[in-house]
Design an enzyme around this catalytic site. Sequence first.
Site, PDB file in Angstrom:
ATOM      1  CB  ALA A 225      -0.912  -0.003   1.209  1.00  0.00           C
ATOM      2  CG  LEU A 226       2.698   4.753  -3.081  1.00  0.00           C
ATOM      3  CD1 LEU A 226       4.101   4.169  -3.217  1.00  0.00           C
ATOM      4  CD2 LEU A 226       2.260   5.404  -4.394  1.00  0.00           C
ATOM      5  CG  ASP A 227       4.135   7.066  -0.092  1.00  0.00           C
ATOM      6  OD1 ASP A 227       5.217   6.459   0.011  1.00  0.00           O
ATOM      7  OD2 ASP A 227       3.917   7.934  -0.952  1.00  0.00           O
ATOM      8  CD  GLU A 228      -2.591   3.866   2.255  1.00  0.00           C
ATOM      9  OE1 GLU A 228      -3.093   2.849   2.791  1.00  0.00           O
ATOM     10  OE2 GLU A 228      -3.178   4.542   1.397  1.00  0.00           O
TER      11      GLU A 228
END
Length: 283
Positions: A225-228
Amino acid sequence: MIDSTHWLLTLSCPDCPGIVHRVTGAILEAAGNITELQQFSSLETGRFFMRVQVQSGFDRSVFEQAVAPIAADLQAQWMLDYVGRKRRTLVLVSKLGHCLNDLLFRQHSGQLPITIPLILSNHPDMEELASFYSIDFEHHFVNSETKPDMERRILDAVAEYDIELVVLARYMQILTPELCLALENKAINIHHSFLPGFKGADPYRQAHQRGVKLIGATAHFVTSALDEGPIIEQNVGRVNHTMEIGQLLDIGQELESRTLTEAVKLFAEHRIIVDGARTVIFH
């Protein structure tokens, strides 16, 4: 500097009464002297976390024999290491060098307990900086067709150099879910952190146009989950309407460098334990 008589134990398990008593009792029975102890119980997840440093003349096997039965009974995940051992770190970078430069300077000066045997990049720009610090540098052109080759090289380097941590020092490539899984809780990324959030190209120009009052940076573990991923460290800086875009960029890059370095130091010193989507940080 490694101290072979100074041990570091981290432990996480389902919370229950008596954990501290049992662990510290085992250390006492092994003639260990506790020099630092931190603990936390999570009401949300029902888990207990501990980080303890122990000074003693016993060897690893003695400590393991003292702790292993307790850890098994507690269904604990635990780790034992020397205090001060440098963690083997692979750095990924693209064209921007501010984060890489800070990491290299601080590990070279002894402020950061890591050793960097290799830097991988999708651009040649940082080769001179790597050479200045006598660190091997590899440039691999990356596009949609060659991306699998680069990711295989990353995994090969992790195995070849016994890498414990992968740092994305402004590496401007999205890792595939497969690579994220392979590097779970072992890869740290850095990105700008604005309120409101600005995505896409040139976020500092967007921030300037909206007249933000705070800019910042967030270091987190890499997930699909991108940048999460679980957040490790964050910093902010106050800005105002008199500042030009270049000034915002300077402040932002300083925040990014400092935040990433702090996160790497926390990891290297075993001060981070993941608790679901969050992290427990023992400063």
